[in-house]
Design a protein around this motif. Structure first.
Motif: not given
Length: 103
Positions: A48, A24, A50
């Motif tokens: 992921e 992430k 973000r």
């Protein structure tokens, strides 16, 4: 990324195989204030990404090259008004299909 995003004069960042091993990636609001070019290449474990609103306010070029587990570009990228070029290379068809649907 917590340390890198605080570097006030960083303009180009290239993360290649082995340079980031996490699954992430989070880019905080106000992070990477002068970053103009970001290249993510052969990051085998990244799933992921973000990006908070206000991150990378100077980003102009984003290159994604074979990040096989990445689901999608971050939703927060829509707040980066300076982005002029998005290069996507050697990504799986499922990623490309999601990218087309969401444009």
């Amino acid at each position: 990324m917590a340390v890198l995003e605080k570097l006030p004069n960083l303009k180009r960042l290239r993360l290649y195989s082995g340079s980031y091993m996490g699954s992430k990636l989070v880019c905080s609001a106000g992070g990477f204030p002068k970053l103009e070019t970001l290249r993510l290449c052969y990051l085998y474990f990244l799933e992921e990404w973000r990006m908070e609103k206000g991150a990378m306010p100077s980003l102009q070029i984003l290159d994604l090259d074979y990040v096989p587990k990445l689901e999608m570009i971050p939703e927060g990228l829509k707040f980066v008004w300076t982005l002029r070029q998005l290069n996507v290379t050697d990504m799986y068809k499922s990623f490309m299909d999601r990218l087309r649907v969401n444009k």
